[in-house]
Design a protein around this motif. Sequence first.
Motif, mmCIF file in Angstrom:
data_model
loop_
_atom_site.group_PDB
_atom_site.id
_atom_site.type_symbol
_atom_site.label_atom_id
_atom_site.label_comp_id
_atom_site.label_asym_id
_atom_site.label_seq_id
_atom_site.Cartn_x
_atom_site.Cartn_y
_atom_site.Cartn_z
ATOM 1 N N LYS A 47 -15.533 29.361 -12.514
ATOM 2 C CA LYS A 47 -15.305 29.429 -11.073
ATOM 3 C C LYS A 47 -16.637 29.571 -10.333
ATOM 4 C CE LYS A 47 -10.685 29.646 -10.912
ATOM 5 N NZ LYS A 47 -9.835 28.724 -10.146
ATOM 6 N N PRO A 48 -16.726 28.972 -9.108
ATOM 7 C CA PRO A 48 -17.910 29.229 -8.280
ATOM 8 C C PRO A 48 -17.958 30.709 -7.904
ATOM 9 C CG PRO A 48 -16.655 27.349 -7.467
ATOM 10 C CD PRO A 48 -15.787 28.034 -8.476
ATOM 11 N N CYS A 49 -19.133 31.280 -7.913
ATOM 12 C CA CYS A 49 -19.296 32.688 -7.572
ATOM 13 C C CYS A 49 -20.677 32.882 -6.970
ATOM 14 C CB CYS A 49 -19.105 33.577 -8.800
ATOM 15 S SG CYS A 49 -20.279 33.246 -10.129
ATOM 16 N N THR A 50 -20.906 34.040 -6.411
ATOM 17 C CA THR A 50 -22.200 34.337 -5.805
ATOM 18 C C THR A 50 -22.683 35.686 -6.285
ATOM 19 O OG1 THR A 50 -21.647 33.076 -3.821
ATOM 20 C CG2 THR A 50 -23.486 34.618 -3.656
ATOM 21 N N GLY A 51 -23.822 35.658 -6.991
ATOM 22 C CA GLY A 51 -24.472 36.887 -7.395
ATOM 23 C C GLY A 51 -25.714 37.046 -6.544
ATOM 24 N N VAL A 52 -26.890 36.935 -7.155
ATOM 25 C CA VAL A 52 -28.124 36.877 -6.379
ATOM 26 C C VAL A 52 -28.158 35.587 -5.583
ATOM 27 C CG1 VAL A 52 -30.636 36.846 -6.537
ATOM 28 C CG2 VAL A 52 -29.317 38.292 -8.088
ATOM 29 N N ALA A 53 -27.550 34.540 -6.153
ATOM 30 C CA ALA A 53 -27.461 33.233 -5.502
ATOM 31 C C ALA A 53 -26.161 32.583 -5.944
ATOM 32 C CB ALA A 53 -28.663 32.366 -5.890
ATOM 33 N N PRO A 54 -25.717 31.520 -5.250
ATOM 34 C CA PRO A 54 -24.506 30.823 -5.691
ATOM 35 C C PRO A 54 -24.661 30.304 -7.112
ATOM 36 C CG PRO A 54 -25.099 30.155 -3.466
ATOM 37 C CD PRO A 54 -26.253 30.980 -3.991
ATOM 38 N N GLN A 55 -23.610 30.442 -7.903
ATOM 39 C CA GLN A 55 -23.652 30.009 -9.289
ATOM 40 C C GLN A 55 -22.235 29.731 -9.775
ATOM 41 O OE1 GLN A 55 -25.065 34.193 -10.401
ATOM 42 N NE2 GLN A 55 -23.891 33.651 -12.245
ATOM 43 N N THR A 56 -22.116 29.367 -11.049
ATOM 44 C CA THR A 56 -20.812 29.183 -11.675
ATOM 45 C C THR A 56 -20.616 30.283 -12.702
ATOM 46 O OG1 THR A 56 -20.900 26.787 -11.364
ATOM 47 C CG2 THR A 56 -19.371 27.613 -13.010
ATOM 48 N N CYS A 57 -19.480 30.955 -12.640
ATOM 49 C CA CYS A 57 -19.240 32.108 -13.509
ATOM 50 C C CYS A 57 -18.120 31.831 -14.509
ATOM 51 C CB CYS A 57 -18.835 33.323 -12.687
ATOM 52 S SG CYS A 57 -20.185 34.092 -11.765
ATOM 53 N N LEU A 58 -18.276 32.405 -15.698
ATOM 54 C CA LEU A 58 -17.157 32.506 -16.616
ATOM 55 C C LEU A 58 -16.149 33.494 -16.042
ATOM 56 C CD1 LEU A 58 -19.080 32.917 -20.010
ATOM 57 C CD2 LEU A 58 -17.983 30.823 -19.172
ATOM 58 N N GLN A 59 -14.887 33.303 -16.405
ATOM 59 C CA GLN A 59 -13.866 34.293 -16.116
ATOM 60 C C GLN A 59 -13.528 35.018 -17.416
ATOM 61 O OE1 GLN A 59 -10.733 33.012 -13.038
ATOM 62 N NE2 GLN A 59 -11.193 31.126 -14.145
ATOM 63 N N VAL A 60 -13.612 36.329 -17.399
ATOM 64 C CA VAL A 60 -13.414 37.090 -18.632
ATOM 65 C C VAL A 60 -12.490 38.280 -18.388
ATOM 66 C CG1 VAL A 60 -15.753 36.476 -19.375
ATOM 67 C CG2 VAL A 60 -15.335 38.708 -18.344
#
Length: 256
Positions: free
Chosen positions: A174-187
């Motif tokens: 899924k698209p997500c935003t940490g320090v910058a926009p990124q793609t994240c695993l769902q766990v």
Amino acid sequence: MKMKFLAIALLPFALAACQSSDVQMVKDTVVNVIQQQNADQVLTDYQWSYQPAETQTPIVLTFAKQDQRLSIATGCNTQGTTWNLDKGQLVTGNLMSTMKACSPELMNQEKLSSSIFEKRNIAFSLNTTEAENPTLTVSNAKGEKFVFQGKMTPEAQYQTQAEIIFLEIAPETKPCTGVAPQTCLQVREVKYDEKGLKTQVDKDWTYFYSGIEGYNHVPKQRQIVRVKRYEIKNPAADQSKYAYVQDMIVESEIVK
């Protein structure tokens, strides 16, 4: 983890008395003797890989200090033996091995490993001039040399022991935003009892902002991964306090 070599100071004397082939022999011996006091630590701080030309799978050595065991991943079967250092040589005991059927190429690779490490006093040398790219050179009974490349173990890198956790990883990212926009695993975390039975599975999926070293996500595949989690000492402000390393795939299922 750089080590100072005194070999440079001795080589002028060797050059005066030896031909070029003899000089190399003297250099190897000096390096071996100088490193003897730290060699056991270097061997256990790294995993060592040698890639034969005939296959795509390397031979990987893992030296354990606690029980003096050497584990050898040959590409198909796993071999094991004892090891210790004595008078500048690597001393191994009788090899034990799993007994899976392998391709002819990997069977030959297994024989190569056996010819080097089966109950021998092995001439070896370590080069740790570059801590990121050390080499371990070993010789078989014929005097043929094989150069293994070192990769620092997470335990040595993070100077701590791992906590084992189990993560179920969803088929889709899924698209997500940490320090910058990124793609994240769902766990979601999974827990097991001592008998290997699941005792708890988190209800909700969460975004996983950190990477898992060694893990390759496969779309449309649900997996449960055993992960080694290491606490990072003094992480940067934008860095997770943990590093994650894949240990093994526990479950894998295609989701249509």
